[in-house]
Design an enzyme around this catalytic site. Structure first.
Site, PDB file in Angstrom:
ATOM      1  CG  HIS A  29      44.412  52.090  28.944  1.00  0.00           C
ATOM      2  ND1 HIS A  29      45.611  52.216  29.125  1.00  0.00           N
ATOM      3  CD2 HIS A  29      43.930  51.872  30.370  1.00  0.00           C
ATOM      4  CE1 HIS A  29      46.133  51.692  30.381  1.00  0.00           C
ATOM      5  NE2 HIS A  29      44.865  51.600  30.886  1.00  0.00           N
ATOM      6  CG  HIS A  31      40.936  50.286  34.258  1.00  0.00           C
ATOM      7  ND1 HIS A  31      41.501  49.118  34.487  1.00  0.00           N
ATOM      8  CD2 HIS A  31      41.909  51.188  33.861  1.00  0.00           C
ATOM      9  CE1 HIS A  31      42.780  48.912  33.818  1.00  0.00           C
ATOM     10  NE2 HIS A  31      42.955  50.333  33.716  1.00  0.00           N
ATOM     11  CG  HIS A 209      47.837  47.976  32.548  1.00  0.00           C
ATOM     12  ND1 HIS A 209      46.656  47.673  32.024  1.00  0.00           N
ATOM     13  CD2 HIS A 209      47.355  49.113  32.943  1.00  0.00           C
ATOM     14  CE1 HIS A 209      45.552  48.302  32.238  1.00  0.00           C
ATOM     15  NE2 HIS A 209      45.930  49.273  32.884  1.00  0.00           N
ATOM     16  CD  GLU A 212      49.965  52.723  35.424  1.00  0.00           C
ATOM     17  OE1 GLU A 212      49.941  51.546  35.608  1.00  0.00           O
ATOM     18  OE2 GLU A 212      49.174  53.861  35.625  1.00  0.00           O
ATOM     19  CG  ASP A 290      44.480  54.186  33.396  1.00  0.00           C
ATOM     20  OD1 ASP A 290      43.674  53.180  33.168  1.00  0.00           O
ATOM     21  OD2 ASP A 290      45.522  54.539  33.603  1.00  0.00           O
ATOM     22  CG  ASP A 291      41.429  54.033  36.340  1.00  0.00           C
ATOM     23  OD1 ASP A 291      40.338  53.042  36.608  1.00  0.00           O
ATOM     24  OD2 ASP A 291      42.443  53.838  36.168  1.00  0.00           O
TER      25      ASP A 291
HETATM   26  N1  HPA Z   1      47.034  50.799  36.234  1.00  0.00           N
HETATM   27  C1  HPA Z   1      47.218  49.666  36.696  1.00  0.00           C
HETATM   28  N2  HPA Z   1      46.069  49.114  37.119  1.00  0.00           N
HETATM   29  C2  HPA Z   1      44.935  49.892  37.212  1.00  0.00           C
HETATM   30  C3  HPA Z   1      44.912  51.120  36.624  1.00  0.00           C
HETATM   31  C4  HPA Z   1      46.045  51.674  36.258  1.00  0.00           C
HETATM   32  O1  HPA Z   1      46.232  53.010  35.911  1.00  0.00           O
HETATM   33  N3  HPA Z   1      43.613  51.549  36.750  1.00  0.00           N
HETATM   34  C5  HPA Z   1      42.880  50.664  37.281  1.00  0.00           C
HETATM   35  N4  HPA Z   1      43.725  49.362  37.386  1.00  0.00           N
HETATM   36 ZN    ZN Z   2      44.808  51.115  33.080  1.00  0.00          ZN
END
Ligand code: HPA
Ligand code: ZN
Length: 351
Positions: A29, A31, A209, A212, A290-291
């Site tokens: 996971h 991006h 996703h 969250e 994630d990011d």
């Molecule tokens: N959640 C949803 N969309 C996203 C995320 C995330 O953490 N990071 C990049 N796009």
């Molecule tokens: Zn994500």
């Protein structure tokens, strides 16, 4: 590595650090646009003549204080405006692979958001070609295998998703799967049932996703309406015991991202994160970043932060690493090979 006695108690932090860094693992996971470090953002902004809203990297990092997913996405989409050419996507991906290689990753599954580039006039081909070339170079130079997953933006229309799927059909050899990301609340998975059905029909793997910021019901809906094989995040699944049992029984992998969840207020503290409870319930949980350029940590940082907060044992960490391989899109033979490597690593660490 020194022996630490019965592995039922949290282990010494330094030993955990070495163990986590060394264990073979996959990141599932991630991006790619979320790996854009402020230094590269500034350099690409200068090179491409795109104005960056920060004077320097420190100012960018100081601005990365988020109240929720939306407040993050605003900066995320703004930051990626510096990505214009194939070469930019290549360099972005190359930097990420070097970092995750240092974190002991043997395989990565990388999300990208083509709609966020198309809307700025960047051709689909530049994005896919740049990322794919870096992934191929990374496999040769670093031995990291990879898969590319194209995400649909759920806060855009399902019609827009169908349009971008149409473009992806010409890249079936380079794109392994489809995902669903961006602002979750008010954008339930079922809205995208048709495009996911078309994608699965075309041979793409499907992930989404869910849970969250959205409720446990979105996790259920992603399973039933989109037929996904993995859930990205799935934090809120903990609210629904029947769903937890289902995730366990159906061996659905959750790709959890502890530092992301902390920074976006999905959990109030890492001590409250449901990762360990889900793992103990038999759910195939994994740890991911994630990011990472926005949330203060790459893959190992996430393992270490959640290990410290939840008192994970080496047995837990090995389970997380095994889940990352088992839940990957790799062929069975390669998964078995990497799982055997983990077994060897764990046995050597215990000796
Ligand atoms: N959640 C949803 N969309 C996203 C995320 C995330 O953490 N990071 C990049 N796009
Ligand atoms: Zn994500």
């Amino acid at each position: 590595m020194p022996a630490h006695g019965p592995d039922t108690k949290p282990t010494d932090r330094h030993a955990v650090d070495d163990f986590v860094r060394g264990i073979p693992k996959a990141e599932l996971h991630l991006h790619i646009e979320g790996t854009l470090e402020p230094e590269l953002m500034l350099a690409l902004g200068a090179r491409n003549g795109v104005q960056v809203p920060y004077a320097d990297a420190d100012e960018a990092r100081a601005a990365y204080r988020f109240s929720d997913l939306r407040s993050f996405l605003n900066l995320y989409y703004r930051g990626m405006a510096v990505l214009r050419h194939e070469r930019d996507f290549f360099e972005l991906t190359e930097d990420y692979l070097h970092r995750v290689h240092a974190d002991g990753a043997r395989h990565v599954e990388v999300f990208f958001d083509p709609q966020s580039h198309l809307v700025r006039g960047v051709p689909f081909d530049s994005v896919v070609a740049g990322i794919s070339a870096a992934l191929a170079a990374g496999e040769r130079a670093l031995g990291i295998s990879s898969r590319l997953i194209m995400c649909f933006l759920r806060d855009e229309s399902p019609r827009g998703a169908l349009e971008v799927l149409d473009k992806a059909l010409r890249y079936r050899d380079l794109i392994a799967g489809v995902g669903l990301d961006s602002a979750e609340v008010g954008h339930p998975p079922g809205d995208f049932a048709a495009v996911f059905a078309a994608a699965r029909e075309a041979g793409f793997a499907a992930v989404a996703h869910a849970g969250e910021e959205g409720p446990a019901a979105y996790v259920t809906e992603a399973l039933e309406a989109l037929h996904v094989s993995r859930i990205d995040h799935g934090v809120r699944a903990i609210d629904d015991p029947a769903l937890v049992a289902r995730l366990r029984d159906e061996r659905v992998t959750l790709t959890m991202c502890p530092l992301s969840n902390l920074r976006l207020g999905v959990v109030g503290s890492l001590a409250e994160h449901p990762l360990k409870r889900l793992l103990d319930a038999g759910v195939a949980v994994t740890v991911n970043s994630d990011d990472p350029a926005y949330f203060g940590g790459y893959l190992v940082d996430n393992y270490l932060a959640v290990s410290a907060a939840l008192g994970l044992t080496r047995t837990d960490i090995a389970a997380l690493a095994r889940n990352s391989i088992a839940g990957s899109l790799l062929p069975a033979a390669r998964r078995a090979e990497l799982l055997a490597e983990i077994d060897g690593y764990v046995a050597a660490a215990e000796a």
